[in-house]
Design an enzyme around this catalytic site. Sequence first.
Site, short mmCIF file in Angstrom:
data_model
loop_
_atom_site.label_atom_id
_atom_site.label_comp_id
_atom_site.label_asym_id
_atom_site.label_seq_id
_atom_site.Cartn_x
_atom_site.Cartn_y
_atom_site.Cartn_z
N HIS A 1 3.78 4.48 -9.44
CA HIS A 1 4.99 4.30 -8.62
C HIS A 1 6.25 4.36 -9.49
O HIS A 1 7.26 4.95 -9.10
CB HIS A 1 4.98 2.95 -7.90
N CYS B 1 -1.83 1.43 -0.03
CA CYS B 1 -0.51 1.22 -0.61
C CYS B 1 0.41 0.65 0.47
O CYS B 1 0.39 1.12 1.61
CB CYS B 1 0.04 2.57 -1.09
N LEU B 2 1.21 -0.34 0.11
CA LEU B 2 2.13 -0.93 1.09
C LEU B 2 3.17 0.08 1.57
O LEU B 2 3.74 -0.11 2.65
CB LEU B 2 2.82 -2.17 0.49
N GLN C 1 9.16 0.67 -4.94
CA GLN C 1 8.85 0.54 -3.51
C GLN C 1 9.90 -0.27 -2.75
O GLN C 1 9.95 -0.21 -1.52
CB GLN C 1 7.47 -0.10 -3.33
N GLY D 1 -0.44 -5.44 -5.17
CA GLY D 1 0.54 -5.04 -6.17
C GLY D 1 1.76 -4.42 -5.51
O GLY D 1 1.69 -3.94 -4.38
N HIS E 1 -2.16 2.35 -10.40
CA HIS E 1 -1.49 2.74 -9.15
C HIS E 1 -0.01 2.34 -9.20
O HIS E 1 0.87 3.14 -8.87
CB HIS E 1 -2.22 2.05 -7.99
N GLU E 2 0.27 1.09 -9.63
CA GLU E 2 1.66 0.62 -9.65
C GLU E 2 2.47 1.34 -10.72
O GLU E 2 3.66 1.64 -10.52
CB GLU E 2 1.71 -0.90 -9.87
NI NI Z 1 1.39 1.61 -3.82
#
Ligand code: NI
Length: 171
Positions: free
Chosen positions: A138, A92-93, A51, A46, A134-135
Amino acid sequence: MAQLSILRYPDPRLHTVAKPVAVVDDRIRRLADDMAEIMYAAEGVGLAATQVDVHERLIVMDTSEARDHLVVLINPQIIWRSDEMRVAEEGCLSVPQIYDKVERHASVKVQALGRDGETFEMHALDLAAVCVQHEMDHLLGKVFVEYLSALKRDRIRTKMIKKTRDEMRDA
Ligand code: NI
């Protein structure tokens, strides 16, 4: 390749609260496509617009095994949460190579606009439930490490700053 890069924790821009998308037009579709490209290239499940330093309520995700089921969520809203909670390991990226356990609702129902601008609902379970919560965090300026203890978070922060510095030096 899309001209977007992923912000890395503890970049303060990750704490920006995203605004709703005003209209689902070609600009938004292009952004969704670019974000999907970056997400797949980075082997993530995701990615939130936050991000990539775009502060509008847009998420792309694909939690399918075959990586062939892209979901684009624009202006997502959680309309139902299970009482049951579940602890799962997250990454997480924006916080590469860091994984830790976070407790979230085991399942959620989300309403959003799709890439075509039409409203749809998604009942997310298991990894999809973890991912969408999670997203959506963000989009509110929250990174998963903020669920961890202050001690762990400080260690991660230090590690990420060092990692970024080392990479810049080696570049
Ligand atoms: Ni993340």
